[in-house]
Motif scaffolding. Sequence first.
Motif, short mmCIF file in Angstrom:
data_model
loop_
_atom_site.label_atom_id
_atom_site.label_comp_id
_atom_site.label_asym_id
_atom_site.label_seq_id
_atom_site.Cartn_x
_atom_site.Cartn_y
_atom_site.Cartn_z
N PRO A 182 0.83 -1.21 0.00
CA PRO A 182 0.00 0.00 0.00
C PRO A 182 0.86 1.25 0.00
O PRO A 182 2.06 1.19 0.31
N LEU A 183 0.26 2.38 -0.34
CA LEU A 183 0.99 3.66 -0.28
C LEU A 183 1.18 4.09 1.17
O LEU A 183 2.24 4.61 1.53
N GLU A 184 0.15 3.90 1.98
CA GLU A 184 0.20 4.22 3.40
C GLU A 184 -0.74 3.29 4.15
O GLU A 184 -1.69 2.75 3.57
N VAL A 185 -0.49 3.13 5.46
CA VAL A 185 -1.38 2.38 6.35
C VAL A 185 -1.67 3.24 7.56
O VAL A 185 -0.75 3.77 8.18
N HIS A 186 -2.95 3.43 7.88
CA HIS A 186 -3.37 4.27 9.00
C HIS A 186 -3.99 3.41 10.10
O HIS A 186 -4.75 2.48 9.81
N PHE A 187 -3.69 3.76 11.36
CA PHE A 187 -4.26 3.07 12.51
C PHE A 187 -4.91 4.07 13.45
O PHE A 187 -4.40 5.17 13.65
N GLU A 188 -6.02 3.65 14.08
CA GLU A 188 -6.71 4.53 15.01
C GLU A 188 -6.01 4.58 16.37
O GLU A 188 -6.17 5.55 17.11
N HIS A 189 -5.25 3.55 16.72
CA HIS A 189 -4.57 3.55 18.02
C HIS A 189 -3.26 4.33 17.95
O HIS A 189 -2.74 4.62 16.87
N GLU A 190 -2.75 4.67 19.13
CA GLU A 190 -1.52 5.46 19.20
C GLU A 190 -0.30 4.63 18.80
O GLU A 190 -0.33 3.40 18.85
N LEU A 198 6.02 -4.04 12.46
CA LEU A 198 4.86 -3.60 11.66
C LEU A 198 5.32 -3.08 10.30
O LEU A 198 4.69 -3.36 9.27
N GLU A 199 6.40 -2.32 10.28
CA GLU A 199 6.92 -1.79 9.02
C GLU A 199 7.35 -2.92 8.10
O GLU A 199 7.15 -2.87 6.88
N ALA A 200 7.92 -3.99 8.67
CA ALA A 200 8.35 -5.13 7.87
C ALA A 200 7.16 -5.89 7.29
O ALA A 200 7.21 -6.40 6.17
N ILE A 201 6.06 -5.93 8.05
CA ILE A 201 4.87 -6.65 7.60
C ILE A 201 4.11 -5.87 6.53
O ILE A 201 3.72 -6.42 5.49
N PHE A 202 3.91 -4.57 6.76
CA PHE A 202 3.10 -3.77 5.83
C PHE A 202 3.89 -3.22 4.66
O PHE A 202 3.32 -2.88 3.62
N LYS A 203 5.20 -3.06 4.84
CA LYS A 203 6.07 -2.57 3.75
C LYS A 203 5.58 -1.22 3.20
O LYS A 203 5.56 -0.98 1.99
N ALA A 204 5.16 -0.35 4.13
CA ALA A 204 4.62 0.96 3.73
C ALA A 204 4.74 1.92 4.92
O ALA A 204 4.86 1.48 6.07
N PRO A 205 4.68 3.23 4.66
CA PRO A 205 4.66 4.21 5.76
C PRO A 205 3.44 3.99 6.65
O PRO A 205 2.35 3.75 6.16
N LEU A 206 3.64 4.09 7.96
CA LEU A 206 2.56 3.88 8.92
C LEU A 206 2.22 5.20 9.62
O LEU A 206 3.11 5.98 9.96
N LYS A 207 0.92 5.43 9.84
CA LYS A 207 0.47 6.60 10.59
C LYS A 207 -0.45 6.12 11.70
O LYS A 207 -1.31 5.26 11.48
N PHE A 208 -0.29 6.71 12.89
CA PHE A 208 -1.06 6.29 14.06
C PHE A 208 -1.89 7.44 14.60
O PHE A 208 -1.68 8.60 14.23
N GLY A 209 -2.84 7.11 15.48
CA GLY A 209 -3.71 8.12 16.06
C GLY A 209 -4.64 8.75 15.05
O GLY A 209 -5.05 9.90 15.19
N GLN A 210 -5.03 7.98 14.02
CA GLN A 210 -5.91 8.47 12.98
C GLN A 210 -7.38 8.25 13.37
O GLN A 210 -7.68 7.57 14.35
N SER A 211 -8.29 8.83 12.62
CA SER A 211 -9.71 8.71 12.95
C SER A 211 -10.29 7.34 12.62
O SER A 211 -11.38 6.99 13.05
N SER A 212 -9.54 6.54 11.84
CA SER A 212 -9.98 5.18 11.50
C SER A 212 -8.77 4.40 11.02
O SER A 212 -7.66 4.93 10.91
N ASN A 213 -8.99 3.11 10.74
CA ASN A 213 -7.94 2.25 10.17
C ASN A 213 -8.11 2.23 8.66
O ASN A 213 -9.22 2.01 8.17
N ARG A 214 -7.00 2.43 7.92
CA ARG A 214 -7.13 2.57 6.46
C ARG A 214 -5.94 1.98 5.71
O ARG A 214 -4.81 1.98 6.21
#
Length: 284
Positions: A182-190, A198-214
């Motif tokens: 994916p281009l990015e992965v968003h998580f609702e938790h901190e 997590l970076e090794a599994i998703f192979k994409a930039p990760l963002k946390f504390g978002q309004s939803s998981n995406r």
Amino acid sequence: CATIAQFKCSFSVCLYGGLAMSKVAVVRASILVHLIEQIEQTNLSADALLARHGLLKAQIADPYFTVPLSRYVPLFEDAAQLLGMQHLGALLGTRITPRDLGPAGVLFSVSPTILDGLSRLTRHIMAIQSSTTNGLRMIEGNYVWTYQLSAAKLWPRRQDSEFTLSSSCQLIRSSFSRNWRPLEVHFEHEEPRDTKRLEAIFKAPLKFGQSSNRLIIAPADAERVYRSDDTDIVTVLEQHILELESRNTDQSSLSQRVKSLIGIHLGHRRVTIALLAADLGMAA
């Protein structure tokens, strides 16, 4: 459109949207199979952990058995603590197969494009679990697949969020392209203390504390055609999915909701008012 960081769930702008709400929120028990396998690789007792959350191993083996989300989410968090694996959900997501999700997972795997697969998954999410919001939208030129449990009181729920996004990535990789990311992965938790796994599994930039998981997906990836649609197989799968979804439809009365829960527990454990009240989120 608002920026991704500012994006709030709005089903009125869905390209494809799904809102699965059930008064008795449930999830397919088969999703827990890999969790049980992980526990049994250690010296810990899977039976003891399941019993702590009112479940039996025999129930997990039944492909049509459903587990109340009020038990599933705490069980997942408890298992992560017990095993000392804060990335447990994401790790188990990499082991998921289409058949683990039943006919909805198989339908995803035979789709012509990633876009088709995700739109079908969005449309038929109730065949996998209820009390869930998800949607597939185009935002700022990219496709955004969103997932979130509707029950705010089910918290913490990091393991479920990371498991769901990881398993979605695994479905895409096993069904379409092994090297997809994916281009990015968003998580609702901190943000957790260590994100390397997590970076090794998703192979994409990760963002946390978002309004939803995406999952943020490039249009070229989402729209690339990998196979032709087999309309005969799709028709059979969708008919079976509709039958499963009908079992998870909203129950209009308290008595119907109680009957639904009794059906889940009967023959496996002693059914009490306290047990049913806990699953309904009510006082006894």
